[in-house]
Design an enzyme around this catalytic site. Structure first.
Site, mmCIF file in Angstrom:
data_model
loop_
_atom_site.group_PDB
_atom_site.id
_atom_site.type_symbol
_atom_site.label_atom_id
_atom_site.label_comp_id
_atom_site.label_asym_id
_atom_site.label_seq_id
_atom_site.Cartn_x
_atom_site.Cartn_y
_atom_site.Cartn_z
ATOM 1 N N GLY A 33 0.852 -1.227 -0.047
ATOM 2 C CA GLY A 33 0.253 -0.155 0.015
ATOM 3 C C GLY A 33 0.779 0.992 -0.194
ATOM 4 O O GLY A 33 1.655 1.439 -0.797
ATOM 5 N N GLU A 34 0.637 2.073 0.981
ATOM 6 C CA GLU A 34 1.738 3.193 1.219
ATOM 7 C C GLU A 34 2.044 3.324 2.464
ATOM 8 O O GLU A 34 1.467 3.457 3.552
ATOM 9 C CB GLU A 34 0.628 4.421 0.864
ATOM 10 C CG GLU A 34 1.109 5.913 0.921
ATOM 11 C CD GLU A 34 2.466 6.029 0.233
ATOM 12 O OE1 GLU A 34 2.379 5.613 -0.917
ATOM 13 O OE2 GLU A 34 3.541 6.313 0.746
ATOM 14 N N SER A 35 3.572 3.137 2.617
ATOM 15 C CA SER A 35 4.105 2.961 3.735
ATOM 16 C C SER A 35 3.831 4.053 4.619
ATOM 17 O O SER A 35 3.842 3.986 6.022
ATOM 18 C CB SER A 35 5.506 2.522 3.444
ATOM 19 O OG SER A 35 6.378 3.714 2.793
ATOM 20 N N CYS B 231 6.131 -5.190 0.096
ATOM 21 C CA CYS B 231 6.021 -4.018 -0.455
ATOM 22 C C CYS B 231 6.111 -2.620 0.638
ATOM 23 O O CYS B 231 7.242 -2.546 1.299
ATOM 24 C CB CYS B 231 5.040 -3.665 -1.564
ATOM 25 S SG CYS B 231 5.297 -2.469 -2.823
ATOM 26 N N ARG C 260 13.007 3.384 -2.012
ATOM 27 C CA ARG C 260 11.521 3.402 -2.444
ATOM 28 C C ARG C 260 11.405 3.805 -4.120
ATOM 29 O O ARG C 260 12.048 4.355 -4.489
ATOM 30 C CB ARG C 260 10.502 4.438 -1.660
ATOM 31 C CG ARG C 260 10.608 4.140 -0.314
ATOM 32 C CD ARG C 260 9.800 5.185 0.688
ATOM 33 N NE ARG C 260 8.393 5.339 0.220
ATOM 34 C CZ ARG C 260 7.587 6.243 0.533
ATOM 35 N NH1 ARG C 260 8.137 7.090 1.198
ATOM 36 N NH2 ARG C 260 6.484 6.428 0.337
ATOM 37 N N ILE D 76 4.396 -3.094 -7.878
ATOM 38 C CA ILE D 76 3.711 -1.820 -7.960
ATOM 39 C C ILE D 76 4.362 -0.639 -7.410
ATOM 40 O O ILE D 76 4.368 -0.640 -6.010
ATOM 41 C CB ILE D 76 2.063 -2.109 -7.471
ATOM 42 C CG1 ILE D 76 1.648 -3.204 -8.333
ATOM 43 C CG2 ILE D 76 1.510 -0.686 -7.722
ATOM 44 C CD1 ILE D 76 0.245 -3.602 -7.486
ATOM 45 N N ARG D 77 5.096 0.147 -8.038
ATOM 46 C CA ARG D 77 5.817 1.170 -7.507
ATOM 47 C C ARG D 77 6.466 0.680 -6.237
ATOM 48 O O ARG D 77 6.574 1.177 -5.098
ATOM 49 C CB ARG D 77 5.106 2.638 -7.004
ATOM 50 C CG ARG D 77 4.150 3.178 -8.052
ATOM 51 C CD ARG D 77 3.335 4.391 -7.423
ATOM 52 N NE ARG D 77 2.503 3.930 -6.481
ATOM 53 C CZ ARG D 77 1.121 3.400 -6.808
ATOM 54 N NH1 ARG D 77 0.879 2.940 -7.910
ATOM 55 N NH2 ARG D 77 0.464 2.930 -5.831
ATOM 56 N N HIS E 23 4.291 -8.307 -4.609
ATOM 57 C CA HIS E 23 3.133 -8.540 -3.803
ATOM 58 C C HIS E 23 2.461 -9.998 -3.835
ATOM 59 O O HIS E 23 1.834 -10.392 -4.702
ATOM 60 C CB HIS E 23 1.622 -7.537 -4.112
ATOM 61 C CG HIS E 23 2.018 -6.277 -4.054
ATOM 62 N ND1 HIS E 23 1.325 -5.633 -3.061
ATOM 63 C CD2 HIS E 23 2.556 -5.292 -4.608
ATOM 64 C CE1 HIS E 23 1.658 -4.337 -2.882
ATOM 65 N NE2 HIS E 23 2.438 -3.985 -4.051
ATOM 66 N N GLU F 25 0.510 -11.675 -2.252
ATOM 67 C CA GLU F 25 -0.730 -11.693 -2.201
ATOM 68 C C GLU F 25 -1.729 -11.336 -3.181
ATOM 69 O O GLU F 25 -2.899 -11.694 -3.340
ATOM 70 C CB GLU F 25 -1.370 -10.566 -1.064
ATOM 71 C CG GLU F 25 -1.073 -8.981 -1.380
ATOM 72 C CD GLU F 25 0.233 -8.768 -1.080
ATOM 73 O OE1 GLU F 25 1.326 -9.659 -0.966
ATOM 74 O OE2 GLU F 25 0.222 -7.426 -0.947
HETATM 75 N N1 GLN Z 1 5.725 2.995 -3.104
HETATM 76 C C1 GLN Z 1 4.943 2.603 -1.934
HETATM 77 C C2 GLN Z 1 5.487 3.153 -0.756
HETATM 78 O O1 GLN Z 1 6.571 3.531 -0.636
HETATM 79 C C3 GLN Z 1 4.897 1.149 -1.801
HETATM 80 C C4 GLN Z 1 4.060 0.662 -3.090
HETATM 81 C C5 GLN Z 1 3.284 -0.783 -2.613
HETATM 82 O O2 GLN Z 1 3.110 -1.398 -1.579
HETATM 83 N N2 GLN Z 1 2.693 -1.340 -3.842
HETATM 84 O O3 GLN Z 1 5.138 2.926 0.310
#
Ligand code: GLN
Length: 212
Positions: free
Chosen positions: A58-60, A90, A122, A151-152, A187, A189
């Site tokens: 997700g977004e850390s 991630c 990141r 994903i990113r 990921h 999952e």
């Molecule tokens: N770029 C996100 C972060 O820095 C991580 C991306 C992800 O979990 N798919 O949190």
């Protein structure tokens, strides 16, 4: 820690692909015929009761800020230091790491759990390639290729001496293990392949056995 016969797995429940991890644990338990419960956890008292924990992608920065507001970071740190198995995917791996930086902004100064002795970059795969799939060899989960969904995604740029590299994509380190901690830049999952979650569930079952 739960006293029941089934192991209790928590998924950090603030943001990100929470439901996908819940489903992957259920699939893993089914394939292993293991008895496991899985629930969302947000508060320290919930984390105290778990036998294992997953930190989702997700977004850390969002996840760790929300965890910090609930005073959950110290208890996470403590439980992991005591040996509770944890799988961070991630954003989850980023939160577990000792330090995170971004090529553009440098040190991202975000709140960390910090037990995993790695440094992560990141968004290491850049804008051009911000989401992609790659077939990975991950020996600890078995022989066949594992579909890595990035994903990113971050990459691991430094590893401490107790850290085992468990997968690479090209020259980049994309999965690591340090005793009871697994971190993946991709990921599992989302891969429709429960092998990583099965490996993790086995760690949790062993941890529980050791404590019984
Ligand atoms: N770029 C996100 C972060 O820095 C991580 C991306 C992800 O979990 N798919 O949190």
């Amino acid at each position: 820690m739960s006293k029941k016969s089934s192991v209790a797995i928590g998924v950090l429940g603030f943001q990100g692909d929470i439901e996908e991890n819940v489903a992957a644990v259920k699939q893993a338990a089914k394939e292993m015929k293991a008895s496991a419960t899985v629930q969302l956890v947000r508060y320290p008292e919930e984390m105290e009761k778990m036998d294992g924990l997953i930190l989702p992608g997700g977004e850390s920065t969002v996840q760790s800020s929300l965890a910090a507001i609930q005073q959950s970071l110290p208890v996470l740190k403590k439980r992991i230091a005591e040996g509770m198995p944890v799988l961070g995917t991630c954003a989850g791996m980023i939160m577990l790491s000792r330090r995170a930086y971004d090529r553009v902004v440098g040190d991202t100064k975000q709140k960390m759990i910090g037990n995993l002795d790695i440094v992560v970059e990141r968004n290491a795969f850049g804008r051009q390639n911000d989401s992609f799939e790659a077939d990975l060899d991950i020996g600890i989960v078995g022989k066949g290729k594992f579909k890595g969904i990035f994903i990113r995604a971050p990459a691991v740029s430094e590893v401490g001496k107790d850290v085992e590299v468990i997968a690479k994509h090209g020259s980049k380190i994309v999965a690591v293990k340090q005793k009871n901690i697994i971190g993946t830049a991709f990921h599992p999952e989302l891969a429709d392949d429960a092998r990583m979650h099965k490996y993790f569930l086995k760690m949790v079952l062993d941890y529980r056995k050791g404590k019984a």
